[in-house]
Enzyme design. Sequence first.
Site, PDB file in Angstrom:
ATOM      1  N   LYS A 145       0.838  -1.202   0.000  1.00  0.00           N
ATOM      2  CA  LYS A 145       0.000   0.000   0.000  1.00  0.00           C
ATOM      3  C   LYS A 145       0.869   1.245   0.000  1.00  0.00           C
ATOM      4  O   LYS A 145       1.837   1.326   0.780  1.00  0.00           O
ATOM      5  CB  LYS A 145      -0.900   0.011   1.251  1.00  0.00           C
ATOM      6  CG  LYS A 145      -1.972   1.079   1.207  1.00  0.00           C
ATOM      7  CD  LYS A 145      -3.146   0.622   0.382  1.00  0.00           C
ATOM      8  CE  LYS A 145      -4.199   1.699   0.228  1.00  0.00           C
ATOM      9  NZ  LYS A 145      -3.803   2.745  -0.722  1.00  0.00           N
TER      10      LYS A 145
ATOM     11  N   LYS B  86       4.873   2.490   8.890  1.00  0.00           N
ATOM     12  CA  LYS B  86       3.671   3.247   9.238  1.00  0.00           C
ATOM     13  C   LYS B  86       2.474   2.312   9.401  1.00  0.00           C
ATOM     14  O   LYS B  86       1.717   2.407  10.376  1.00  0.00           O
ATOM     15  CB  LYS B  86       3.406   4.269   8.139  1.00  0.00           C
ATOM     16  CG  LYS B  86       2.383   5.332   8.460  1.00  0.00           C
ATOM     17  CD  LYS B  86       2.215   6.288   7.282  1.00  0.00           C
ATOM     18  CE  LYS B  86       3.496   7.006   6.951  1.00  0.00           C
ATOM     19  NZ  LYS B  86       3.321   8.003   5.871  1.00  0.00           N
TER      20      LYS B  86
ATOM     21  N   LYS C   6       5.180   2.287  -2.803  1.00  0.00           N
ATOM     22  CA  LYS C   6       5.164   3.676  -3.237  1.00  0.00           C
ATOM     23  C   LYS C   6       5.407   3.716  -4.738  1.00  0.00           C
ATOM     24  O   LYS C   6       6.076   2.840  -5.288  1.00  0.00           O
ATOM     25  CB  LYS C   6       6.249   4.496  -2.526  1.00  0.00           C
ATOM     26  CG  LYS C   6       5.911   5.971  -2.401  1.00  0.00           C
ATOM     27  CD  LYS C   6       4.843   6.211  -1.343  1.00  0.00           C
ATOM     28  CE  LYS C   6       4.529   7.684  -1.190  1.00  0.00           C
ATOM     29  NZ  LYS C   6       3.533   7.908  -0.131  1.00  0.00           N
TER      30      LYS C   6
END
Length: 474
Positions: free
Chosen positions: A73, A97, A109
């Site tokens: 993600k 995160k 990313k």
Amino acid sequence: MAVTNSVNNSFFESVLRNFDKAAKHTRFDKGILDQIKACNSILRVKFPVKIGDKIEVIEAYRVQHSHHKLPCKGGIRFSMEVDQEEVMALASLMTYKCAIVNVPFGGGKGGIKIDSKKYSAFELEKITRRYTSELCKKNFIGPGIDVPAPDYGTGAREMSWILDTYSSLNPNDVNSQACVTGKPISQGGVRGRTEATGLGVFFGVREACSFAEDMEKLGLSTGLAGKRVIVQGLGNVGYHAAMYFQEAGAKLVGLIEYDGAIYDENGLDLHAVQAHRQKSGGIVNYPGAISFADPSEGLEQPCDILIPAALESVIHKGNADRIQAKIVGEAANGPLTSEADDILNKKGVLIIPDIYLNAGGVTVSYFEWLKNLSHVRYGRLEKRFNENMYKEVVDIIESTTGKRVSDLERKTILRGPDEIDLVHSGLEDTMINAYREIRDIYVSQEGVEDLRTAAFVCAINKIGVAYEELGIFP
């Protein structure tokens, strides 16, 4: 505004240094730590797109940092400063995160090396759709594989193009809406996504300010009311963070944009500043405020809480000594260099790290992903039931006491939760619990000297356990 490649490299190195610093405080051997730190898959592509009468070759990336949980993600950014080092750094931060806020994703990313301002909407659509087709060919996108989201230079429009391209190439995928998040509501987006990162920043700072012991060390009272706040960046994240701080009773004393900064110790009205900005084209020369032509001067003004919400590495060894804030909340990715981190920690500043504080976006993206997989809007199954149940409770109270609840009170009590209420509630619970986990490590584990290290320890512990339980290390 983008950063230079040298800053990108130092940003990536800073992430690795922070990881290594925290890894010493975990129980895992070097093999597992090396696996956690490594980027699992890196896609670098170049593809031709016809722009006007010419063919342009576009450079783009997608990095999947960790496969300990799937899908991966992370956002897709459009910037001329996109390079492999930057995308790798941001993908790794996404892994940590997600682990910190207990969202079951690996980090990813993406980036396309373009200046989006130079292209028409039609040309941007062609570039985005071609990029998506490249991701599909390489198996770098899908509801259970890799789920992109908006980032710098992209938004709901680009996500709808990605969804449409993916769906057309995968017509039999009933869950195709879950291939990307940050979509328009009409395309399966979730209410509350727009303000999610800024609201998460607010919830995180509010929770940090709720511990009397920590605030006493800083010479502050608990709570946000009356605290002086400076926000750097009035984009989506900074604007919403500033709005929620203002609504909570904090005093916005400074606002910073790319064209300058303004400061007023008596407080600024965010909505009035926005109106001035729309009228004049910038925030400088706002009536009654001190204006600074150099935006960096705005960071150095007196305040209790500083929220850098725009660029990487804005606080560095050259200006860290002049920062007067007692709390720095990293709403942007990597706004402090490692040297600035050391300087501020020695000054006793409480730094709330980016890998926790700006996780609101991915948290609500997770809610959107779940919504797309379940094919049911949040609140649809329970709103009326709750309203009917609350009505019965009010009727019992009225009949027992012989007193009637006012119309306004009745309307307030009987209101069942809408989708946005449930999303905001889930985000609030996530940010509160995650901060407490990080703080517990910071307070209780010997040698952990700051919240950033504690946050990395928290992430490494969760990812390390996941790898152990996968059984891939005999």
